[in-house]
Scaffold this active site. Structure first.
Site, PDB file in Angstrom:
ATOM      1  N   HIS A   1      -3.864   1.448 -10.604  1.00  0.00           N
ATOM      2  CA  HIS A   1      -4.005   2.875 -10.275  1.00  0.00           C
ATOM      3  C   HIS A   1      -3.230   3.250  -9.011  1.00  0.00           C
ATOM      4  O   HIS A   1      -2.999   4.431  -8.756  1.00  0.00           O
ATOM      5  CB  HIS A   1      -5.482   3.262 -10.146  1.00  0.00           C
ATOM      6  CG  HIS A   1      -6.147   2.831  -8.879  1.00  0.00           C
ATOM      7  ND1 HIS A   1      -6.970   1.725  -8.799  1.00  0.00           N
ATOM      8  CD2 HIS A   1      -6.126   3.370  -7.635  1.00  0.00           C
ATOM      9  CE1 HIS A   1      -7.427   1.604  -7.569  1.00  0.00           C
ATOM     10  NE2 HIS A   1      -6.926   2.582  -6.836  1.00  0.00           N
TER      11      HIS A   1
ATOM     12  N   SER B   1      -7.210  -0.037  -1.688  1.00  0.00           N
ATOM     13  CA  SER B   1      -7.037  -0.474  -3.077  1.00  0.00           C
ATOM     14  C   SER B   1      -5.839  -1.400  -3.217  1.00  0.00           C
ATOM     15  O   SER B   1      -4.740  -1.098  -2.753  1.00  0.00           O
ATOM     16  CB  SER B   1      -6.842   0.739  -3.989  1.00  0.00           C
ATOM     17  OG  SER B   1      -8.008   1.495  -4.074  1.00  0.00           O
TER      18      SER B   1
ATOM     19  N   ASP C   1      -7.044  -2.866 -14.225  1.00  0.00           N
ATOM     20  CA  ASP C   1      -6.583  -2.197 -13.002  1.00  0.00           C
ATOM     21  C   ASP C   1      -5.772  -3.148 -12.115  1.00  0.00           C
ATOM     22  O   ASP C   1      -5.981  -3.221 -10.898  1.00  0.00           O
ATOM     23  CB  ASP C   1      -7.774  -1.628 -12.222  1.00  0.00           C
ATOM     24  CG  ASP C   1      -7.337  -0.600 -11.185  1.00  0.00           C
ATOM     25  OD1 ASP C   1      -6.226  -0.065 -11.321  1.00  0.00           O
ATOM     26  OD2 ASP C   1      -8.093  -0.356 -10.230  1.00  0.00           O
TER      27      ASP C   1
END
Length: 429
Positions: A148, A257, A178
């Site tokens: 993402h 992230s 992901d």
């Protein structure tokens, strides 16, 4: 005369041998009695030290030897002792955390993405920037991050420890888990420091972990916490479902992230991916993808640019005690086959779905179908077991499925279809 001389020599030799033997026996007796005395002293000392340890702790025992200890850490590498001195004092925990940061921070990168978005006022197309973190995998520039972070980018820039930014390109992406791999294309003369990948298999709740990333653009920021949960199915804000996630209270914010979650040896045990929040920032409930999941897909992402995982073309339902009792099932553990795809591989192999529709929570399921109890010999007790058993399998491969049908056990060879995000999402009700 000669005979008497010979006899004297023999007697002398016998006396010498006898004397040596007696001395040897004497030494043995001395050592034996001495060892008895030492053993007795050792036992008495052990009792005394045990009493001191109970009353004053290990610090009291060490103080008897003249070693004044400021802190003791019982860590993964054994006991670590820190003595008091006139220098700046850091606790064992602090020293360990500083060591991890010193060894790993150069392996963490700052990823900046540039995409395109339409501005509604004049329909102008302007760049939209995003940010995230990444983990250096190799000295030739491969970097692991979240899908993402990079999936909608037109260009990628990677900031390194030397405060320089370099262009990168997308190599492969696994949107379901992901995960993505990118590669530097313009940093040939820069020394890169690959991170050490550990394992997430033996993690324990309460184990201390460290996160390093770039929250809100602040490069290589460290936060510390513990593993607060394991094997969590997590639905992200993008609607993706991360299975088997590691839950931690180590602070993770936007920009973290794709960065590493580390154990106290400095090994990557997870890839920070999602947070549960009502404010947009960390509220102590954060999630990471297990590093074992990443290790399984990295080779395919580098070689093929994608991953094609296998799945059974059927709808499975988690067994609960209430469902087992209501449906009068012959087993208490496993997953119930609610339905199979008409004409699909599972149906052709002989697996049967149910035919009696009932309301189950917010869903409608079919009762009367087979119960899957094993895949390739691995026991299946719940949906998470089913997910993990099929995790290393690829579409097109065949697996041995053990089912229980009305108390009868059967084994069937079933060809797998390609797993989709919808298949994984269906596991989280």
């Amino acid at each position: 005369m000669l005979k008497n001389t010979r006899n004297r020599i023999i007697r002398t030799l016998l006396l010498i041998v006898g004397g040596v033997f007696c001395v040897f026996i004497g030494l043995l007796l001395f050592r034996w009695t001495d060892s008895i005395a030492e053993d007795k002293q050792r036992k008495e000392l052990s009792k005394v030290l045990h009493t001191i340890a109970e009353e004053q702790g290990p610090e009291g025992v060490l103080a008897l030897s003249g070693l004044h200890v400021a802190d003791i850490l019982s860590g993964e590498d054994g006991l670590i002792l820190f003595e008091e001195n006139d220098a700046i004092y850091y606790s064992a925990t602090e020293k360990q955390q500083m060591s991890v940061y010193e060894n790993v921070n150069k392996s963490v990168v700052h990823i900046t993405t540039v995409g395109e978005t339409a501005v509604s006022a004049f329909m102008d197309v302007l760049p939209a920037k995003g940010t995230g973190s990444g983990i250096i995998l190799s000295k030739d520039g491969y970097i692991l991050t979240n899908a993402h972070v990079v999936e909608k980018s037109a260009s990628l820039q990677v900031g390194l420890y030397n405060n320089q930014s370099y262009a990168a390109t997308l190599v492969g992406m696994d949107s379901e888990d992901d995960l993505a791999v990118i590669k530097l294309v313009s940093a040939k003369d820069v020394v890169l420091y690959p991170a050490s990948l550990g394992t997430s298999e033996d993690l324990q709740i309460g184990q201390r972990v460290i996160a390093i990333g770039n929250p809100f653009g602040y490069d290589r920021t460290m936060s510390v916490g513990v593993v607060s949960g394991l094997n969590r199915p997590v639905r992200t804000s993008e609607g993706k479902v991360i299975m088997n996630a590691i839950q931690t209270d180590a602070a993770i914010h936007p920009g973290n992230s794709g960065g590493p979650l580390l154990n106290t040896r400095g090994e990557v045990i997870g890839i920070n991916s999602a947070i549960f929040t009502t404010s947009g920032s960390s509220q102590g409930l954060n999630f990471a993808i297990p590093v074992d999941t990443a290790i399984a897909v990295i080779p395919d992402l580098i070689k093929q640019g994608k991953i094609s995982r296998g799945w059974l073309d059927l709808a499975a339902v988690q067994l609960t005690p209430q469902l087992v009792a209501y449906a009068k099932l012959p087993v208490e553990k496993g997953v119930l086959v609610s339905e199979v795809t008409s004409g699909g591989f599972a149906e052709k192999a002989g697996i049967q779905g149910g035919s009696r529709k009932v309301q189950y929570g917010s869903s409608v399921i079919n009762l009367g179908g087979d119960v899957i109890t094993a895949i390739n010999g691995e026991t299946i007790e719940d949906l998470n077991d089913l997910y993990l058993a099929l995790l290393p399998m690829r579409s097109g491969e065949k697996v041995s499925v053990t089912i229980n049908r009305d108390g009868n056990v059967k084994k069937m060879e079933v060809q797998l279809i390609e797993r989709t995000a919808q298949h994984v999402s269906a596991l989280v009700r």
